[in-house]
Scaffold this active site. Structure first.
Site, PDB file in Angstrom:
ATOM      1  N   CYS A  11       0.818  -1.222   0.000  1.00  0.00           N
ATOM      2  CA  CYS A  11       0.000   0.000   0.000  1.00  0.00           C
ATOM      3  C   CYS A  11       0.852   1.272   0.000  1.00  0.00           C
ATOM      4  CB  CYS A  11      -0.928   0.009   1.204  1.00  0.00           C
ATOM      5  SG  CYS A  11      -2.047  -1.391   1.192  1.00  0.00           S
ATOM      6  N   ASN A  34     -10.084  -0.955  -1.875  1.00  0.00           N
ATOM      7  CA  ASN A  34      -8.643  -0.732  -1.686  1.00  0.00           C
ATOM      8  C   ASN A  34      -7.896  -1.325  -2.880  1.00  0.00           C
ATOM      9  OD1 ASN A  34      -5.967  -0.743  -0.907  1.00  0.00           O
ATOM     10  ND2 ASN A  34      -6.322  -1.613   1.127  1.00  0.00           N
ATOM     11  N   HIS A  70      -3.826   7.095   1.105  1.00  0.00           N
ATOM     12  CA  HIS A  70      -4.107   5.727   0.692  1.00  0.00           C
ATOM     13  C   HIS A  70      -5.546   5.383   1.086  1.00  0.00           C
ATOM     14  CE1 HIS A  70      -3.931   1.511   0.091  1.00  0.00           C
ATOM     15  NE2 HIS A  70      -3.924   1.215   1.375  1.00  0.00           N
TER      16      HIS A  70
HETATM   17  O1  UT7 Z   1      -4.038  -1.205   3.148  1.00  0.00           O
HETATM   18  C1  UT7 Z   1      -3.973  -1.976   4.310  1.00  0.00           C
HETATM   19  C2  UT7 Z   1      -5.016  -3.046   4.176  1.00  0.00           C
HETATM   20  N1  UT7 Z   1      -5.866  -3.312   5.260  1.00  0.00           N
HETATM   21  C3  UT7 Z   1      -6.405  -2.432   6.132  1.00  0.00           C
HETATM   22  O2  UT7 Z   1      -6.138  -1.282   6.167  1.00  0.00           O
HETATM   23  C4  UT7 Z   1      -7.412  -3.024   7.089  1.00  0.00           C
HETATM   24  C5  UT7 Z   1      -7.501  -2.279   8.378  1.00  0.00           C
HETATM   25  N2  UT7 Z   1      -8.542  -2.839   9.205  1.00  0.00           N
HETATM   26  C6  UT7 Z   1      -9.840  -2.615   8.966  1.00  0.00           C
HETATM   27  O3  UT7 Z   1     -10.172  -1.874   8.059  1.00  0.00           O
HETATM   28  C7  UT7 Z   1     -10.860  -3.270   9.867  1.00  0.00           C
HETATM   29  O4  UT7 Z   1     -10.210  -3.958  10.913  1.00  0.00           O
HETATM   30  C8  UT7 Z   1     -11.793  -4.253   9.093  1.00  0.00           C
HETATM   31  C9  UT7 Z   1     -12.742  -3.459   8.201  1.00  0.00           C
HETATM   32  C10 UT7 Z   1     -10.987  -5.223   8.276  1.00  0.00           C
HETATM   33  C11 UT7 Z   1     -12.650  -5.039  10.091  1.00  0.00           C
HETATM   34  O5  UT7 Z   1     -13.366  -4.157  10.910  1.00  0.00           O
HETATM   35  P1  UT7 Z   1     -13.409  -4.407  12.493  1.00  0.00           P
HETATM   36  O6  UT7 Z   1     -14.313  -3.383  13.049  1.00  0.00           O
HETATM   37  O7  UT7 Z   1     -11.987  -4.442  12.992  1.00  0.00           O
HETATM   38  O8  UT7 Z   1     -14.100  -5.819  12.572  1.00  0.00           O
HETATM   39  P2  UT7 Z   1     -13.566  -7.161  13.268  1.00  0.00           P
HETATM   40  O9  UT7 Z   1     -12.484  -7.784  12.478  1.00  0.00           O
HETATM   41  O10 UT7 Z   1     -13.366  -6.944  14.728  1.00  0.00           O
HETATM   42  O11 UT7 Z   1     -14.848  -8.064  13.131  1.00  0.00           O
HETATM   43  C12 UT7 Z   1     -16.078  -7.717  13.775  1.00  0.00           C
HETATM   44  C13 UT7 Z   1     -17.118  -8.773  13.419  1.00  0.00           C
HETATM   45  C14 UT7 Z   1     -16.616 -10.209  13.668  1.00  0.00           C
HETATM   46  O12 UT7 Z   1     -17.718 -10.950  14.112  1.00  0.00           O
HETATM   47  P3  UT7 Z   1     -17.932 -11.230  15.704  1.00  0.00           P
HETATM   48  O13 UT7 Z   1     -16.710 -11.951  16.132  1.00  0.00           O
HETATM   49  O14 UT7 Z   1     -18.060  -9.875  16.339  1.00  0.00           O
HETATM   50  O15 UT7 Z   1     -19.170 -12.031  15.734  1.00  0.00           O
HETATM   51  C15 UT7 Z   1     -16.245 -10.683  12.279  1.00  0.00           C
HETATM   52  O16 UT7 Z   1     -16.349 -12.076  12.144  1.00  0.00           O
HETATM   53  O17 UT7 Z   1     -17.415  -8.691  12.008  1.00  0.00           O
HETATM   54  C16 UT7 Z   1     -17.270  -9.993  11.415  1.00  0.00           C
HETATM   55  N3  UT7 Z   1     -16.865  -9.801  10.033  1.00  0.00           N
HETATM   56  C17 UT7 Z   1     -17.755  -9.619   9.038  1.00  0.00           C
HETATM   57  N4  UT7 Z   1     -19.079  -9.574   9.021  1.00  0.00           N
HETATM   58  C18 UT7 Z   1     -19.676  -9.362   7.841  1.00  0.00           C
HETATM   59  C19 UT7 Z   1     -15.605  -9.747   9.530  1.00  0.00           C
HETATM   60  N5  UT7 Z   1     -15.656  -9.533   8.197  1.00  0.00           N
HETATM   61  C20 UT7 Z   1     -16.972  -9.445   7.875  1.00  0.00           C
HETATM   62  C21 UT7 Z   1     -17.658  -9.221   6.673  1.00  0.00           C
HETATM   63  N6  UT7 Z   1     -19.002  -9.176   6.698  1.00  0.00           N
HETATM   64  N7  UT7 Z   1     -17.017  -9.013   5.501  1.00  0.00           N
END
Ligand code: UT7
Length: 337
Positions: free
Chosen positions: A114, A294, A264
């Site tokens: 990135c 992204n 980014h």
């Molecule tokens: O360029 C660098 C590339 N990457 C990044 O910059 C990513 C940076 N991180 C993020 O943007 C965020 O951490 C995410 C958008 C990836 C995730 O958001 P979050 O608020 O950190 O969610 P989480 O991983 O804590 O997951 C929350 C819930 C989980 O369920 P439970 O355990 O609370 O029941 C996940 O299983 O959301 C669930 N989950 C989803 N639900 C629906 C994870 N992915 C998905 C999905 N759809 N696609």
């Protein structure tokens, strides 16, 4: 004799196939509401079966060269930033060079994910400042869609990424008044490899014993990106905030003087947090993640091109940029456009 560099042409290209969050609902156990709330993404572009990263890069490059006003033959170096190369080797810069029919010129690939575009901008600037090269074609391009796990197992990563390409021509600049004349004022590059495995693609890998990929690895999903989303989020906001301040200090400008911020595009919430922490008004941050997701190395030049087309980015404006990603790597830059 001391030289400066400036961006003289911008171009971009995205595949025509749009995949909305509703399309993804049908593939993965996800919802439009979750994706929009957590990331800001509404839709992304994914290529057809026959399009590669160098194909997208080629289209973006032609537009950047056309907009630059120089002849294709005046390009003397290609810098290609991608994490989704056409093949493991040679570098995709060589494939692009062949497509552009520019045999003999320098072609360099960089693997900074990135942060790849800003690392590339720094390399272009330094080659031009050294006097060895005059017109550098810098491209960021990605085809993520062919490497994502599009089943519910991969939903935490796969909803985030899109395909696309952005390119700029960076050329030798005449600078009489450093406060007013277009030029790249500073680039700042950082990395922390101790966190490499927080966001990575393990296989195929020559670090594995005997074989770089086998059935067991595929069964385990090691050929798909692995991400600790929360760790990436926390580090991204911290590092982007820090390195923007460093760049402004190095360029001797105040954050308030900056006309446009090209960040980014990993998550709308990351960019809002960086803006909030630094007191940057939201209307000075140009975001495109809503439409493209992204696109990793392509996000900044793609956003730059859209900003030019939208009339938001104009010649003479002061621009600041920051990125964060796998490595971890992070980078920033300030330039007079
Ligand atoms: O360029 C660098 C590339 N990457 C990044 O910059 C990513 C940076 N991180 C993020 O943007 C965020 O951490 C995410 C958008 C990836 C995730 O958001 P979050 O608020 O950190 O969610 P989480 O991983 O804590 O997951 C929350 C819930 C989980 O369920 P439970 O355990 O609370 O029941 C996940 O299983 O959301 C669930 N989950 C989803 N639900 C629906 C994870 N992915 C998905 C999905 N759809 N696609």
């Amino acid at each position: 004799m001391s030289y400066f560099s400036k961006i003289i042409g911008v171009g971009s290209f995205v595949p025509k196939n749009v995949y909305t969050n509703f399309d993804l609902e049908k593939m993965m156990d996800t919802t439009d509401e979750w994706i929009q709330q957590r990331t800001g993404i509404v839709e992304r572009r994914w290529v057809d079966d026959h399009t590669s990263t160098s194909d997208l890069a080629y289209e973006a490059s032609l537009k950047a060269i056309e907009n630059s006003g120089i002849k294709k033959e005046d390009i003397d170096m290609i810098i290609f930033a991608t994490l989704s190369p056409d093949h493991d080797f040679p570098g995709t810069g060589c494939f692009l060079q062949a497509k552009l029919n520019l045999p003999g010129i320098t072609a360099l690939d960089i693997r900074q994910q990135c942060s790849g575009f800003l690392y590339g901008l720094s390399i272009a600037d330094k080659f031009i400042r050294s006097g060895s090269h005059k017109n550098v074609l810098l491209v960021g391009a990605e085809v993520h869609s062919k490497g994502l796990d599009k089943t519910p197992n991969g939903r935490n990563v796969s909803v985030l990424f899109g395909d696309g390409a952005g390119a700029v021509v960076v050329s030798r600049a005449e600078v009489n008044d450093p406060k007013k004349d277009s030029h790249i004022m500073t680039t700042q590059l950082f990395a922390d490899g101790s966190l490499a495995k927080e966001l990575w693609l393990p296989a195929p890998g020559f670090a594995f014993p005997k074989e770089r990929i086998n059935e067991a690895m595929i069964k385990e999903g090691l050929h798909y990106p692995q991400m600790n989303g929360k760790a990436v989020f926390v580090h991204a906001t911290k590092r982007m905030t820090e390195c923007l301040q460093t760049a402004c200090k190095e360029a001797s400008v105040e954050l308030n003087d900056v006309d446009l911020f090209l960040f980014h595009q990993a998550n709308l919430r990351i960019n809002s947090k960086v803006a909030e922490d630094l007191g940057i008004p939201e209307n000075k941050v140009f975001n495109t993640i809503q439409r493209y997701g992204n696109t990793t190395a392509a996000t900044i030049p793609l956003g730059m091109d859209d900003a030019v087309k939208a009339g938001v980015l104009k010649k003479g404006m002061l621009v600041a940029s920051a990125a964060f990603g796998s490595g971890f790597t992070w980078a920033s830059a300030v330039w007079r456009f």
